[in-house]
Design a protein around this motif. Sequence first.
Motif, PDB file in Angstrom:
ATOM      1  N   VAL A 171      -0.510  -5.401 -10.373  1.00 20.65           N
ATOM      2  CA  VAL A 171      -1.505  -5.764  -9.369  1.00 20.65           C
ATOM      3  C   VAL A 171      -1.074  -5.198  -8.020  1.00 20.65           C
ATOM      4  CG1 VAL A 171      -2.654  -7.643  -8.137  1.00 20.65           C
ATOM      5  CG2 VAL A 171      -2.135  -7.883 -10.566  1.00 20.65           C
ATOM      6  N   ILE A 172      -1.981  -4.463  -7.391  1.00 19.27           N
ATOM      7  CA  ILE A 172      -1.764  -3.934  -6.040  1.00 19.27           C
ATOM      8  C   ILE A 172      -2.637  -4.754  -5.095  1.00 19.27           C
ATOM      9  CG2 ILE A 172      -2.057  -1.948  -4.519  1.00 19.27           C
ATOM     10  CD1 ILE A 172      -1.690  -0.157  -6.988  1.00 19.27           C
ATOM     11  N   GLU A 173      -2.031  -5.279  -4.037  1.00 24.11           N
ATOM     12  CA  GLU A 173      -2.769  -6.117  -3.097  1.00 24.11           C
ATOM     13  C   GLU A 173      -2.545  -5.645  -1.661  1.00 24.11           C
ATOM     14  OE1 GLU A 173      -2.627 -10.558  -4.763  1.00 24.11           O
ATOM     15  OE2 GLU A 173      -0.653  -9.646  -4.586  1.00 24.11           O
ATOM     16  N   VAL A 174      -3.608  -5.712  -0.869  1.00 22.54           N
ATOM     17  CA  VAL A 174      -3.507  -5.444   0.563  1.00 22.54           C
ATOM     18  C   VAL A 174      -4.243  -6.565   1.282  1.00 22.54           C
ATOM     19  CG1 VAL A 174      -4.078  -3.893   2.455  1.00 22.54           C
ATOM     20  CG2 VAL A 174      -3.354  -2.944   0.250  1.00 22.54           C
ATOM     21  N   VAL A 175      -3.555  -7.186   2.244  1.00 24.00           N
ATOM     22  CA  VAL A 175      -4.148  -8.246   3.055  1.00 24.00           C
ATOM     23  C   VAL A 175      -4.080  -7.784   4.510  1.00 24.00           C
ATOM     24  CG1 VAL A 175      -4.193 -10.703   3.548  1.00 24.00           C
ATOM     25  CG2 VAL A 175      -3.097  -9.886   1.450  1.00 24.00           C
ATOM     26  N   LEU A 176      -5.188  -7.911   5.231  1.00 29.89           N
ATOM     27  CA  LEU A 176      -5.242  -7.416   6.604  1.00 29.89           C
ATOM     28  C   LEU A 176      -5.988  -8.406   7.492  1.00 29.89           C
ATOM     29  CD1 LEU A 176      -4.586  -4.802   8.300  1.00 29.89           C
ATOM     30  CD2 LEU A 176      -6.982  -4.169   7.919  1.00 29.89           C
ATOM     31  N   ARG A 177      -5.421  -8.689   8.662  1.00 22.70           N
ATOM     32  CA  ARG A 177      -6.115  -9.540   9.632  1.00 22.70           C
ATOM     33  C   ARG A 177      -7.290  -8.784  10.232  1.00 22.70           C
ATOM     34  NH1 ARG A 177      -4.250 -13.944  12.336  1.00 22.70           N
ATOM     35  NH2 ARG A 177      -4.913 -13.091  14.345  1.00 22.70           N
ATOM     36  N   GLY A 178      -8.420  -9.471  10.327  1.00 22.59           N
ATOM     37  CA  GLY A 178      -9.600  -8.882  10.923  1.00 22.59           C
ATOM     38  C   GLY A 178      -9.917  -9.535  12.253  1.00 22.59           C
ATOM     39  N   PRO A 179     -11.024  -9.177  12.881  1.00 20.46           N
ATOM     40  CA  PRO A 179     -11.418  -9.759  14.159  1.00 20.46           C
ATOM     41  C   PRO A 179     -11.518 -11.282  14.069  1.00 20.46           C
ATOM     42  CG  PRO A 179     -12.777  -7.856  13.650  1.00 20.46           C
ATOM     43  CD  PRO A 179     -11.967  -8.148  12.424  1.00 20.46           C
ATOM     44  N   GLY A 180     -10.996 -11.952  15.075  1.00 20.48           N
ATOM     45  CA  GLY A 180     -11.071 -13.406  15.089  1.00 20.48           C
ATOM     46  C   GLY A 180     -10.028 -14.093  14.245  1.00 20.48           C
ATOM     47  N   GLY A 181      -9.201 -13.321  13.546  1.00 19.60           N
ATOM     48  CA  GLY A 181      -8.145 -13.920  12.744  1.00 19.60           C
ATOM     49  C   GLY A 181      -8.492 -14.125  11.286  1.00 19.60           C
ATOM     50  N   GLY A 182      -9.686 -13.714  10.854  1.00 15.92           N
ATOM     51  CA  GLY A 182     -10.016 -13.782   9.440  1.00 15.92           C
ATOM     52  C   GLY A 182      -9.211 -12.746   8.666  1.00 15.92           C
ATOM     53  N   LEU A 183      -9.242 -12.821   7.349  1.00 16.91           N
ATOM     54  CA  LEU A 183      -8.461 -11.901   6.525  1.00 16.91           C
ATOM     55  C   LEU A 183      -9.351 -11.126   5.563  1.00 16.91           C
ATOM     56  CD1 LEU A 183      -5.374 -14.079   5.454  1.00 16.91           C
ATOM     57  CD2 LEU A 183      -5.542 -12.488   7.377  1.00 16.91           C
ATOM     58  N   VAL A 184      -9.007  -9.851   5.391  1.00 19.41           N
ATOM     59  CA  VAL A 184      -9.614  -9.014   4.360  1.00 19.41           C
ATOM     60  C   VAL A 184      -8.581  -8.878   3.255  1.00 19.41           C
ATOM     61  CG1 VAL A 184     -10.511  -6.731   3.772  1.00 19.41           C
ATOM     62  CG2 VAL A 184     -11.006  -7.728   6.026  1.00 19.41           C
ATOM     63  N   TYR A 185      -8.963  -9.233   2.040  1.00 17.50           N
ATOM     64  CA  TYR A 185      -8.049  -9.170   0.902  1.00 17.50           C
ATOM     65  C   TYR A 185      -8.649  -8.281  -0.178  1.00 17.50           C
ATOM     66  CZ  TYR A 185      -5.858 -10.625  -3.489  1.00 17.50           C
ATOM     67  OH  TYR A 185      -5.234 -10.638  -4.708  1.00 17.50           O
ATOM     68  N   VAL A 186      -7.901  -7.265  -0.597  1.00 14.03           N
ATOM     69  CA  VAL A 186      -8.344  -6.370  -1.665  1.00 14.03           C
ATOM     70  C   VAL A 186      -7.231  -6.276  -2.696  1.00 14.03           C
ATOM     71  CG1 VAL A 186      -9.225  -4.102  -2.282  1.00 14.03           C
ATOM     72  CG2 VAL A 186      -9.710  -5.034  -0.007  1.00 14.03           C
ATOM     73  N   ALA A 187      -7.577  -6.512  -3.958  1.00 17.18           N
ATOM     74  CA  ALA A 187      -6.588  -6.415  -5.032  1.00 17.18           C
ATOM     75  C   ALA A 187      -7.178  -5.621  -6.183  1.00 17.18           C
ATOM     76  CB  ALA A 187      -6.175  -7.801  -5.511  1.00 17.18           C
ATOM     77  N   VAL A 188      -6.361  -4.806  -6.812  1.00 20.78           N
ATOM     78  CA  VAL A 188      -6.791  -4.034  -7.970  1.00 20.78           C
ATOM     79  C   VAL A 188      -5.723  -4.142  -9.045  1.00 20.78           C
ATOM     80  CG1 VAL A 188      -5.759  -1.865  -7.176  1.00 20.78           C
ATOM     81  CG2 VAL A 188      -7.723  -1.805  -8.725  1.00 20.78           C
ATOM     82  N   SER A 189      -6.150  -4.134 -10.295  1.00 19.94           N
ATOM     83  CA  SER A 189      -5.213  -4.275 -11.408  1.00 19.94           C
ATOM     84  C   SER A 189      -5.608  -3.347 -12.544  1.00 19.94           C
ATOM     85  CB  SER A 189      -5.209  -5.725 -11.912  1.00 19.94           C
ATOM     86  OG  SER A 189      -4.424  -5.865 -13.077  1.00 19.94           O
TER      87      SER A 189
END
Length: 265
Positions: free
Chosen positions: A205-223
């Motif tokens: 599993v490859i995962e990337v988590v990134l803070r977005g505007p306002g402090g929300g998170l973008v999470y993308v995972a692929v397997s």
Amino acid sequence: MSTTEETLVREALQQSTDDLAAPVQLLTRNAARNGRRLRLRRRVTVAVGSVCAAAAIAVPVVLALGPNPARDGGFATDPSTSLPEPPPITGQVGWWDMPASEMLHRLRDVGPAGRSYVEPVLTNEGENAPGEPVAEMRGWLAADVVAHGATAGGINLLLYAPGQSAEKYTCPGNLVSPDSCTEMTNGAGTTVGRQSVTTTGEVTVIEVVLRGPGGGLVYVAVSNSADDKWGMGSTVASRNPPLSLEQVTDIATSSAWTDWRPRRQ
């Protein structure tokens, strides 16, 4: 307490809630959604140390906008299967409420050439609580990834509302035994996300988590597994995930996830 006293107490409690129709309905609706979140946790599962689903987002609540599994959700750290912790209902509305169909459209636009996304999960059908209408998911998307004409794995994408703890996007944070974890920083040297790779048996599993505007998170995972759950015992569709760490990072860092705005009600 006597039987008469108990009866009086029950009557008093009933009378005290007679004029609270809206709050009581909200409690009932929340209870139904909590039940759906537990079912979504069983479906939206990712491998060791993942954030998701799960959406949230994650994973999911909606208010007037529909189910968003990623509001204030926690990230599970079970060493065999991690799932996105469904969040409590909040009043915050923003880019993290993007409809699943719009997320799929944008994923197809920003994803690398030669990949397609099929069998997407766009609604809560089959996961909705009794009496809860079928609705489009918001801030949560899962689909199979096709490469070279065949299904090669799966992808999960969650958008988390603001208020997430730093352990969800720092290293090691809440990860459990990752193969690798690298923090992402901005020009000022502040950590704004992380990239990680975790292998459990034959499942990667490859995962990337990134803070977005306002402090929300973008999470993308692929397997490299197209199963609903990624972890020990999951079947594998290919030797490696259908997207590289660099490609997953490119998807996660796209402004496509944070420039969406909900319609005013």
